[in-house]
Design an enzyme around this catalytic site. Structure first.
Site, short mmCIF file in Angstrom:
data_model
loop_
_atom_site.label_atom_id
_atom_site.label_comp_id
_atom_site.label_asym_id
_atom_site.label_seq_id
_atom_site.Cartn_x
_atom_site.Cartn_y
_atom_site.Cartn_z
N GLU A 286 0.82 -1.22 0.00
CA GLU A 286 0.00 0.00 0.00
C GLU A 286 0.85 1.27 0.00
O GLU A 286 2.07 1.21 0.22
CB GLU A 286 -0.95 0.01 1.19
CG GLU A 286 -0.24 0.03 2.54
CD GLU A 286 -1.01 0.78 3.61
OE1 GLU A 286 -1.34 1.97 3.39
OE2 GLU A 286 -1.25 0.19 4.68
N LYS B 91 -5.93 10.51 0.48
CA LYS B 91 -5.93 9.18 1.10
C LYS B 91 -7.12 8.41 0.51
O LYS B 91 -8.26 8.79 0.72
CB LYS B 91 -6.07 9.35 2.62
CG LYS B 91 -6.19 8.05 3.40
CD LYS B 91 -6.32 8.34 4.90
CE LYS B 91 -6.93 7.15 5.63
NZ LYS B 91 -7.29 7.46 7.02
N VAL C 170 -5.60 0.26 2.97
CA VAL C 170 -5.78 -1.18 2.84
C VAL C 170 -6.98 -1.46 1.92
O VAL C 170 -6.88 -2.27 0.98
CB VAL C 170 -5.97 -1.84 4.23
CG1 VAL C 170 -6.44 -3.28 4.09
CG2 VAL C 170 -4.67 -1.76 5.02
N ASP D 142 -17.49 4.71 13.78
CA ASP D 142 -16.36 4.99 12.92
C ASP D 142 -15.69 3.66 12.60
O ASP D 142 -14.73 3.24 13.24
CB ASP D 142 -15.39 5.97 13.59
CG ASP D 142 -14.23 6.35 12.67
OD1 ASP D 142 -14.10 5.73 11.59
OD2 ASP D 142 -13.46 7.26 13.02
N SER E 167 -13.71 1.45 9.94
CA SER E 167 -12.88 1.64 8.75
C SER E 167 -13.45 0.89 7.56
O SER E 167 -13.92 -0.25 7.68
CB SER E 167 -11.46 1.13 9.03
OG SER E 167 -10.71 1.15 7.83
N ALA E 168 -13.35 1.52 6.39
CA ALA E 168 -13.76 0.86 5.15
C ALA E 168 -12.91 -0.38 4.89
O ALA E 168 -13.30 -1.26 4.11
CB ALA E 168 -13.65 1.83 3.98
N ASP E 169 -11.76 -0.49 5.56
CA ASP E 169 -10.92 -1.70 5.41
C ASP E 169 -11.71 -2.96 5.78
O ASP E 169 -11.57 -4.01 5.13
CB ASP E 169 -9.69 -1.64 6.32
CG ASP E 169 -8.69 -0.56 5.94
OD1 ASP E 169 -8.86 0.06 4.87
OD2 ASP E 169 -7.73 -0.35 6.72
N LYS F 17 -3.70 -1.77 15.58
CA LYS F 17 -3.19 -1.00 16.71
C LYS F 17 -4.28 -0.84 17.73
O LYS F 17 -5.46 -0.71 17.37
CB LYS F 17 -2.81 0.39 16.23
CG LYS F 17 -1.51 0.44 15.51
CD LYS F 17 -0.85 1.79 15.70
CE LYS F 17 0.47 1.81 14.98
NZ LYS F 17 0.37 2.26 13.61
N1 PSU Z 1 -3.07 1.62 10.81
C1 PSU Z 1 -1.73 1.62 11.01
N2 PSU Z 1 -0.93 2.16 10.06
C2 PSU Z 1 -1.43 2.70 8.88
C3 PSU Z 1 -2.85 2.68 8.68
C4 PSU Z 1 -3.61 2.13 9.66
O1 PSU Z 1 -1.28 1.14 12.03
O2 PSU Z 1 -0.65 3.19 8.05
C5 PSU Z 1 -3.43 3.22 7.40
C6 PSU Z 1 -3.70 2.09 6.41
O3 PSU Z 1 -3.50 2.55 5.10
C7 PSU Z 1 -5.18 1.81 6.65
C8 PSU Z 1 -5.71 3.19 6.91
O4 PSU Z 1 -5.84 1.20 5.56
O5 PSU Z 1 -4.70 3.83 7.67
C9 PSU Z 1 -7.03 3.16 7.65
O6 PSU Z 1 -7.60 4.43 7.72
P1 PSU Z 1 -9.09 4.61 8.30
O7 PSU Z 1 -8.97 4.24 9.76
O8 PSU Z 1 -9.39 6.07 8.07
O9 PSU Z 1 -9.97 3.69 7.52
MN MN Z 2 -12.62 6.10 10.07
#
Ligand code: PSU
Ligand code: MN
Length: 305
Positions: free
Chosen positions: A24, A87, A107, A137, A139-141, A158
């Site tokens: 990524e 992003k 991701v 909240d 994540s879309a992941d 994390k």
């Molecule tokens: N968590 C980490 N390191 C990262 C990310 C998440 O420990 O670099 C990054 C990854 O690219 C992940 C994104 O897909 O943040 C998730 O963002 P969000 O929580 O806004 O979906």
């Molecule tokens: Mn989010």
């Protein structure tokens, strides 16, 4: 598709059924500071090769989705301010492509592109999840893992996240969570979270047979392989936890929300631990790329009956 560019090396490897892993780019633009972001991205590519796979780092370059960006592109993205690179999760890809912008894939974004290119395995650091104190909240992941058949090798999540709610969501989305040589879900900086994974696997052969089985079952979802940070580089639970507590509280009081939360908290954790977290972060990213490459190599083995 004219918006998709696959580098020659990656194209050739895919055509010959040689192992390829996706990497990524959000960790380059929004995850680590310069020059650590560049060095880490390049060392992940090196680790992929050592593990027997061709690395394909994915990003949107001036509107062009690119699979296998060059070293110069890594350098350029690493030096560009995060404010000037979008992003890109699922929601954001059409915006970056449509407007000809630079975009870093999360991701979720990387899974979408890897799937378009025919790449089955992807290595990253931490996945997004459900944020602590903000159960909406999500994540879309997690949603992408439920709908795109790519195997994602990560260091767990994390504990800036609510890990039990993250695991519940993965279950709802139908995503198997594998523990690579562990029974416990790793928590990124540290090797344990107190939560159990769905199944322990002891090496690439077992992972590859689960991925193959998912293919045979015509599964439309992803598989999550969680790998603990190498023991020598892990940081103490206490240090990680206090830094994360402080960073998430600051995000709340400063009204940070949406896609800015994760980069903000990651950045603050680095500052609060005075870079101590960096060593763990970099080590696990390299190791994940190596493990993912071994899995991809195993998947490329001709079937013997
Ligand atoms: N968590 C980490 N390191 C990262 C990310 C998440 O420990 O670099 C990054 C990854 O690219 C992940 C994104 O897909 O943040 C998730 O963002 P969000 O929580 O806004 O979906
Ligand atoms: Mn989010």
């Amino acid at each position: 598709m004219s918006h998709l560019h696959i580098s020659e090396e990656v194209q050739q490897a895919l055509a010959e059924n040689r192992p390829v892993i996706a990497l990524e780019s959000t960790l380059i633009t929004h995850g680590l500071p310069y020059p650590h972001n560049r060095d880490t991205a390049l060392s992940m590519e090196k680790a992929a090769r050592e593990g027997g796979a061709v690395p394909a780092t994915i990003a949107v370059l001036k509107g062009q989705i690119t699979v296998g960006i060059s070293e110069d592109d890594v350098e350029r993205l690493a030096q560009t301010s995060s404010e000037d690179v979008r992003k890109c999760s699922r929601r954001d890809l059409p915006i970056a492509v449509g407007l000809g912008e630079d975009g870093a894939t999360t991701v979720a974004g990387t899974m979408i592109v890897a799937n378009m290119a025919g790449i089955k395995v992807f290595a990253t650091g931490g996945i997004g999840g459900v944020h602590r104190g903000h159960p909406f909240d999500v994540s879309a992941d997690l949603i992408e893992l439920g709908r795109t058949p790519v195997a994602v090798v990560c260091g767990g999540a994390k504990s800036i996240l609510d890990l039990p709610l993250t695991m519940e969501t993965l279950e709802t989305q139908g995503v198997p969570v594998l523990g690579y040589q562990t029974d416990e879900l790793p928590a990124f900086f540290s090797r344990s979270s107190g939560l159990r994974v769905d199944v322990r696997v002891d090496g690439p052969v077992q992972v590859a047979s689960i991925i193959k089985a998912a293919n045979e079952l015509k599964a439309q979802h992803g598989i999550l392989i969680t790998v603990p940070v190498p023991a020598e580089e892990a940081i103490s639970d206490e240090l990680a936890e206090s830094a994360i507590q402080q960073a998430t509280e600051e995000a709340d009081t400063q009204g940070i929300h949406g896609k800015d939360v994760t980069p903000f908290v990651l950045g603050r954790v680095l500052e609060i631990t005075e870079g101590q977290s960096m060593k763990a972060n970099v080590a696990l990213l390299r190791n994940n790329a190596f493990v993912a490459a071994q899995i991809a190599a195993e998947l490329s083995q001709p079937v013997t009956i």
